[in-house]
Scaffold this motif. Structure first.
Motif, PDB file in Angstrom:
ATOM      1  N   ALA A 306       0.819  -1.173  -0.071  1.00 29.16           N
ATOM      2  CA  ALA A 306      -0.096  -0.135  -0.105  1.00 29.16           C
ATOM      3  C   ALA A 306       0.867   1.421   0.103  1.00 29.16           C
ATOM      4  N   GLU A 307       1.794   1.224   0.900  1.00 26.72           N
ATOM      5  CA  GLU A 307       2.883   2.457   1.061  1.00 26.72           C
ATOM      6  C   GLU A 307       3.512   2.621  -0.502  1.00 26.72           C
ATOM      7  N   ALA A 308       3.811   1.314  -1.136  1.00 27.42           N
ATOM      8  CA  ALA A 308       4.429   1.607  -2.403  1.00 27.42           C
ATOM      9  C   ALA A 308       3.875   2.081  -3.529  1.00 27.42           C
ATOM     10  N   MET A 309       2.471   1.781  -3.562  1.00 23.27           N
ATOM     11  CA  MET A 309       1.511   2.338  -4.275  1.00 23.27           C
ATOM     12  C   MET A 309       1.196   3.927  -3.875  1.00 23.27           C
ATOM     13  N   GLU A 310       1.208   4.274  -2.823  1.00 29.89           N
ATOM     14  CA  GLU A 310       1.171   5.807  -2.492  1.00 29.89           C
ATOM     15  C   GLU A 310       2.267   6.497  -2.745  1.00 29.89           C
ATOM     16  N   ASN A 311       3.708   6.113  -2.891  1.00 28.22           N
ATOM     17  CA  ASN A 311       4.830   6.518  -3.077  1.00 28.22           C
ATOM     18  C   ASN A 311       4.916   6.487  -4.858  1.00 28.22           C
ATOM     19  N   GLU A 312       4.280   5.582  -5.451  1.00 26.48           N
ATOM     20  CA  GLU A 312       4.353   5.504  -6.961  1.00 26.48           C
ATOM     21  C   GLU A 312       3.766   6.610  -7.553  1.00 26.48           C
ATOM     22  N   MET A 313       2.428   6.994  -6.755  1.00 24.20           N
ATOM     23  CA  MET A 313       1.689   8.305  -7.138  1.00 24.20           C
ATOM     24  C   MET A 313       2.370   9.667  -6.758  1.00 24.20           C
ATOM     25  N   ILE A 314       2.866   9.623  -5.370  1.00 24.22           N
ATOM     26  CA  ILE A 314       3.606  11.031  -4.980  1.00 24.22           C
ATOM     27  C   ILE A 314       4.550  11.266  -5.678  1.00 24.22           C
ATOM     28  N   LEU A 315       5.442  10.358  -5.801  1.00 24.41           N
ATOM     29  CA  LEU A 315       6.876  10.552  -6.568  1.00 24.41           C
ATOM     30  C   LEU A 315       6.567  10.636  -7.976  1.00 24.41           C
ATOM     31  N   GLY A 316       5.828   9.910  -8.570  1.00 28.42           N
ATOM     32  CA  GLY A 316       5.654   9.841 -10.058  1.00 28.42           C
ATOM     33  C   GLY A 316       5.130  11.117 -10.607  1.00 28.42           C
ATOM     34  N   LEU A 317       4.139  11.800  -9.796  1.00 31.09           N
ATOM     35  CA  LEU A 317       3.589  13.056 -10.237  1.00 31.09           C
ATOM     36  C   LEU A 317       4.511  14.256  -9.999  1.00 31.09           C
ATOM     37  N   LYS A 342     -11.380   7.774  -5.735  1.00 33.47           N
ATOM     38  CA  LYS A 342     -11.962   9.009  -4.942  1.00 33.47           C
ATOM     39  C   LYS A 342     -11.146  10.104  -5.104  1.00 33.47           C
ATOM     40  N   VAL A 343      -9.615   9.818  -4.731  1.00 32.89           N
ATOM     41  CA  VAL A 343      -8.830  11.022  -4.757  1.00 32.89           C
ATOM     42  C   VAL A 343      -8.632  11.493  -6.203  1.00 32.89           C
ATOM     43  N   LEU A 344      -8.523  10.523  -7.244  1.00 32.07           N
ATOM     44  CA  LEU A 344      -8.219  11.096  -8.579  1.00 32.07           C
ATOM     45  C   LEU A 344      -9.722  12.022  -8.942  1.00 32.07           C
ATOM     46  N   PHE A 377      -2.843  11.646  -1.550  1.00 34.34           N
ATOM     47  CA  PHE A 377      -2.799  10.400  -1.649  1.00 34.34           C
ATOM     48  C   PHE A 377      -2.184   9.513  -0.464  1.00 34.34           C
ATOM     49  N   VAL A 378      -1.811  10.284   0.535  1.00 26.03           N
ATOM     50  CA  VAL A 378      -1.323   9.526   1.961  1.00 26.03           C
ATOM     51  C   VAL A 378      -2.543   8.890   2.657  1.00 26.03           C
TER      52      VAL A 378
END
Length: 386
Positions: A306-317, A342-344, A377-378
């Motif tokens: 789950a944390e890796a998914m969030e990092n994927e978005m936070i860093l990738g954006l 929902k966030v998107l 995303f957090v």
């Protein structure tokens, strides 16, 4: 996949800048050679524990790696080759450098040792501001270092600039950009000043003695930077980074793409085998642990899916090209909409996010409110994954 990137921290400087909160110590009186021995030992321990892949990028950061003597630098670069022998044909090998610390002999050793990209900490071209922020180089040192680097064979130069400095004006930033462009760099990292705790600037700020520009002026400096560098042919590829086509920082993309890397040296951070870690910051404690055959890790945490998914978005954006949903699906076996729907939706409705070339990317408005986007995303993936 095994790590294909290496970060090495050299925590020594000629002096401590007023805004710096990195692990850095004034080099005078420090056990530099013992530190290099410890670094070699840490390299040996890590590659034995997690063998490397074919290395695509190496980054010598600091501190100021160029405070090393030519013989010390030669020793360090030889160790890198010894413990990470498989290099890709297009390896990017970056060393941070402060103007005025790069003599011809040191540059020759670096170039012969494999370094092919220099990142110069220019910060500003306004002489009195250099003094104000604690830098000891002059504008003339910048010109000299660039000339020496070109003569030594370096054809990939990056400059760091800072905006939002005390008493800095928009026209100061404009002049700095013009002087930087006149030197024909290949890459520019342009950061907004952050007043960090445990710095002289923070102490002055707390006492009301740090006259920072207004938010409007700081925004004007950022927008000016984007406009002027675009006119000069630079691609704005990450929130704070601009490059001539093909000169984007490969090493930093490792971070933004949430890929694993070795983090070596006192105070270094790494991401290896699904775990993030931070090394001890003290020089002597770092040396002691390595000498005793112990990894000098102060803190180590697994990265759940789950944390890796969030990092994927936070860093990738942070990248202006945005996040590739198909890559997200390949990596995690879930569609990005399943996890962050929902966030998107909220970010799209607020005009902070858009779809561009099949990717999720920040809008112009989102670029200015990036931290707000990232914060959204957090904790979301953990809820979605149950």
């Amino acid at each position: 996949m095994p790590p294909e990137a290496v970060y090495i921290h050299i925590p020594f400087c000629t002096n401590k800048c007023h805004y710096c909160d990195f692990t850095a110590y004034v080099v005078k009186g420090q056990p530099v050679d013992e530190y290099l021995s410890a670094l070699e030992k840490e390299m040996e321990m890590w590659v034995r524990k997690v063998p490397p892949g074919r290395i695509r990028s190496v980054f010598l950061g600091g501190g100021t790696p160029t405070v090393l003597t030519p013989s010390q630098m030669e020793r360090l670069l030889s160790a890198v080759r010894r413990f990470f022998p498989e290099w890709s044909g297009d390896l990017e090998f970056t060393a941070e450098a402060n103007p005025g610390t790069t003599g011809p002999d040191l540059l020759r050793v670096m170039r012969e040792g494999g370094v092919n990209r220099l990142s110069l900490g220019v910060q500003t071209f306004r002489p009195d501001l250099l003094v104000r922020i604690g830098r000891i180089h002059t504008v003339e040192d910048v010109f000299r270092s660039v000339e020496q680097a070109r003569a030594a064979g370096f054809d990939n130069l990056s400059f760091d600039l800072i905006f939002g400095l005390p008493d800095q004006r928009v026209e100061d930033m404009e002049r700095s950009l013009e002087q930087a462009l006149a030197l024909k760099p290949d890459h520019l990292s342009v950061y907004s000043l952050k007043v960090e705790e445990n710095t002289l600037f923070h102490l002055l700020y707390e006492r009301g003695r740090l006259p920072l520009p207004s938010e409007d002026d700081e925004l004007a400096m950022y927008q000016l930077t984007r406009r002027r560098l675009a006119e000069a042919g630079f691609v704005h590829y990450e929130i704070s980074n601009f490059a001539l086509p093909g000169r984007e920082s490969r090493h930093n993309r490792t971070y933004w793409l949430n890929e694993e890397y070795y983090g070596l040296g006192a105070g270094a951070h790494g991401y290896v085998d699904g775990w993030r870690h931070a090394n001890v910051r003290g020089i002597r404690e770092y040396i002691r642990r390595c000498r005793d055959g112990r990894l000098p890790v102060a803190e180590r945490n697994p990265v759940p899916k789950a944390e890796a998914m969030e990092n994927e978005m936070i860093l990738g954006l942070r990248l202006l090209q945005g996040v590739d949903p198909s890559r997200f699906h390949r990596r995690f076996g879930r569609r990005v909409e399943e996890i962050f729907g929902k966030v998107l939706t909220s970010l799209f409705e607020r005009g902070l996010l858009t779809e561009r070339d099949g990717r999720l990317a920040l809008t112009e408005r989102g670029l200015l409110f990036g931290n707000e986007v990232f914060a959204a995303f957090v904790g979301e993936a953990e809820q979605a994954c149950g």
